[in-house]
Design a protein around this motif. Structure first.
Motif, PDB file in Angstrom:
ATOM      1  N   LYS A  18      34.824  29.966  34.225  1.00 36.00           N
ATOM      2  CA  LYS A  18      35.199  30.345  35.594  1.00 36.00           C
ATOM      3  C   LYS A  18      34.250  31.436  36.071  1.00 36.00           C
ATOM      4  N   ASP A  19      34.067  31.521  37.396  1.00 31.28           N
ATOM      5  CA  ASP A  19      33.274  32.630  37.914  1.00 31.28           C
ATOM      6  C   ASP A  19      34.156  33.872  37.988  1.00 31.28           C
ATOM      7  N   VAL A  20      33.567  34.984  38.387  1.00 30.70           N
ATOM      8  CA  VAL A  20      34.271  36.269  38.362  1.00 30.70           C
ATOM      9  C   VAL A  20      35.495  36.275  39.264  1.00 30.70           C
ATOM     10  N   SER A  21      35.345  35.809  40.493  1.00 26.48           N
ATOM     11  CA  SER A  21      36.458  35.860  41.447  1.00 26.48           C
ATOM     12  C   SER A  21      37.620  34.969  41.005  1.00 26.48           C
ATOM     13  N   THR A  22      37.317  33.811  40.422  1.00 20.93           N
ATOM     14  CA  THR A  22      38.371  32.909  39.952  1.00 20.93           C
ATOM     15  C   THR A  22      39.148  33.547  38.804  1.00 20.93           C
ATOM     16  N   PHE A  23      38.438  34.192  37.892  1.00 19.04           N
ATOM     17  CA  PHE A  23      39.100  34.873  36.774  1.00 19.04           C
ATOM     18  C   PHE A  23      40.014  35.975  37.295  1.00 19.04           C
ATOM     19  N   ALA A  24      39.528  36.731  38.267  1.00 25.56           N
ATOM     20  CA  ALA A  24      40.286  37.868  38.798  1.00 25.56           C
ATOM     21  C   ALA A  24      41.550  37.434  39.531  1.00 25.56           C
ATOM     22  N   SER A  25      41.600  36.195  39.975  1.00 21.53           N
ATOM     23  CA  SER A  25      42.745  35.726  40.755  1.00 21.53           C
ATOM     24  C   SER A  25      43.897  35.229  39.887  1.00 21.53           C
ATOM     25  N   ARG A  72      32.163  44.081  42.696  1.00 20.90           N
ATOM     26  CA  ARG A  72      33.131  43.832  43.771  1.00 20.90           C
ATOM     27  C   ARG A  72      34.549  43.636  43.246  1.00 20.90           C
ATOM     28  N   ASP A  73      34.663  42.906  42.123  1.00 25.26           N
ATOM     29  CA  ASP A  73      35.992  42.470  41.668  1.00 25.26           C
ATOM     30  C   ASP A  73      36.493  43.173  40.419  1.00 25.26           C
ATOM     31  N   ILE A  74      35.847  44.232  39.975  1.00 29.60           N
ATOM     32  CA  ILE A  74      36.219  44.858  38.711  1.00 29.60           C
ATOM     33  C   ILE A  74      37.677  45.334  38.699  1.00 29.60           C
ATOM     34  N   LYS A  75      38.172  45.861  39.810  1.00 26.18           N
ATOM     35  CA  LYS A  75      39.563  46.335  39.855  1.00 26.18           C
ATOM     36  C   LYS A  75      40.539  45.177  39.711  1.00 26.18           C
ATOM     37  N   GLU A  76      40.233  44.070  40.376  1.00 30.90           N
ATOM     38  CA  GLU A  76      41.103  42.889  40.286  1.00 30.90           C
ATOM     39  C   GLU A  76      41.049  42.277  38.884  1.00 30.90           C
ATOM     40  N   ILE A  77      39.877  42.309  38.266  1.00 30.26           N
ATOM     41  CA  ILE A  77      39.736  41.781  36.902  1.00 30.26           C
ATOM     42  C   ILE A  77      40.611  42.580  35.942  1.00 30.26           C
ATOM     43  N   LYS A  78      40.566  43.898  36.064  1.00 25.92           N
ATOM     44  CA  LYS A  78      41.350  44.747  35.171  1.00 25.92           C
ATOM     45  C   LYS A  78      42.844  44.582  35.422  1.00 25.92           C
ATOM     46  N   ALA A  79      43.210  44.347  36.685  1.00 26.47           N
ATOM     47  CA  ALA A  79      44.619  44.159  37.027  1.00 26.47           C
ATOM     48  C   ALA A  79      45.160  42.831  36.502  1.00 26.47           C
ATOM     49  N   ALA A  80      44.274  41.883  36.212  1.00 25.61           N
ATOM     50  CA  ALA A  80      44.694  40.550  35.756  1.00 25.61           C
ATOM     51  C   ALA A  80      44.913  40.478  34.252  1.00 25.61           C
ATOM     52  N   THR A  81      44.714  41.597  33.545  1.00 24.55           N
ATOM     53  CA  THR A  81      44.853  41.620  32.087  1.00 24.55           C
ATOM     54  C   THR A  81      45.807  42.737  31.678  1.00 24.55           C
TER      55      THR A  81
END
Length: 208
Positions: free
Chosen positions: A70-77, A103-112
């Protein structure tokens, strides 16, 4: 018994990054030690390999490295519960592979899970003369968001074993801490002590 327990321990490392940064190549390097210049296309949503690593403290750990494809944005979602460490992989010769992580580091961390550790890894140091992502930018991002930082070359193998052992050691600590918290969270039932005075009052006031 302790050695048996270590052999059964399996930690999970998850790869996140844009296309063509080397995610699948890193999984193949991890499993076989070889580099394949031919892009590998998997029909599955997740491509993973397992390997046993011997750590500096002489303990053994089974490591599962997963390419989410998956790309970064898909993983973060999406939410990812069963992960110990996340490797954020980018191509040092392609600024477009670095921007989505910024751009998406905060969302990535929130998804784990909150205790997940993150590694910012720059690939293709063998192409240093074509560098587009500066060390300064990478250091700044890693410091701002508390990411472990390392640059590697999957092609030459430079830094890859260090990465595997580094992430495995930290992932094992996280895994152990989680297990310890789970064991300590088992509720204990305490019996309330009887109040002798209240018992006597109840006996006097009770109907005969």
């Amino acid at each position: 018994m302790e050695d048996d327990e270590e052999e059964k321990l399996c930690v999970r490392l998850m790869l996140v990054g844009e296309r063509n940064v080397g995610k699948t190549a890193l999984v193949k390097k991890f499993s076989s030690g070889e580099f394949s210049p031919v892009p590998f296309v998997t029909p599955y949503d997740v491509y993973s390999e397992k390997r046993e690593l011997n750590l500096p403290d002489k303990s053994k750990v089974h490591v599962q490295l997963l390419d989410t494809c998956k790309d970064v944005s898909t993983f973060a979602s999406r939410n990812h519960k069963n992960v110990d460490c996340v490797i954020l992989l980018y191509d040092i010769t392609n600024i477009r592979s670095f921007i989505p992580i910024m751009r998406d580091i905060k969302e990535i961390k929130a998804a784990t899970p909150t205790d997940t550790r993150f590694f910012l890894i720059g690939n293709k140091t063998d192409l240093e003369k074509f560098r587009k992502v500066s060390l300064t930018a990478a250091f700044r991002l890693s410091k701002e968001h508390h990411l472990k930082f390392l640059e590697i070359s999957i092609k030459t193998g430079a830094g890859t074993e260090r990465l595997f052992n580094w992430t495995a050691q930290i992932a094992m600590k996280i895994h152990r801490n989680r297990k310890s918290r789970e064991e300590n969270s088992i509720p204990t039932i305490k019996l309330a002590k009887k109040n002798k005075n209240s018992c006597k009052r109840l006996q006097r006031n009770s109907c005969s």
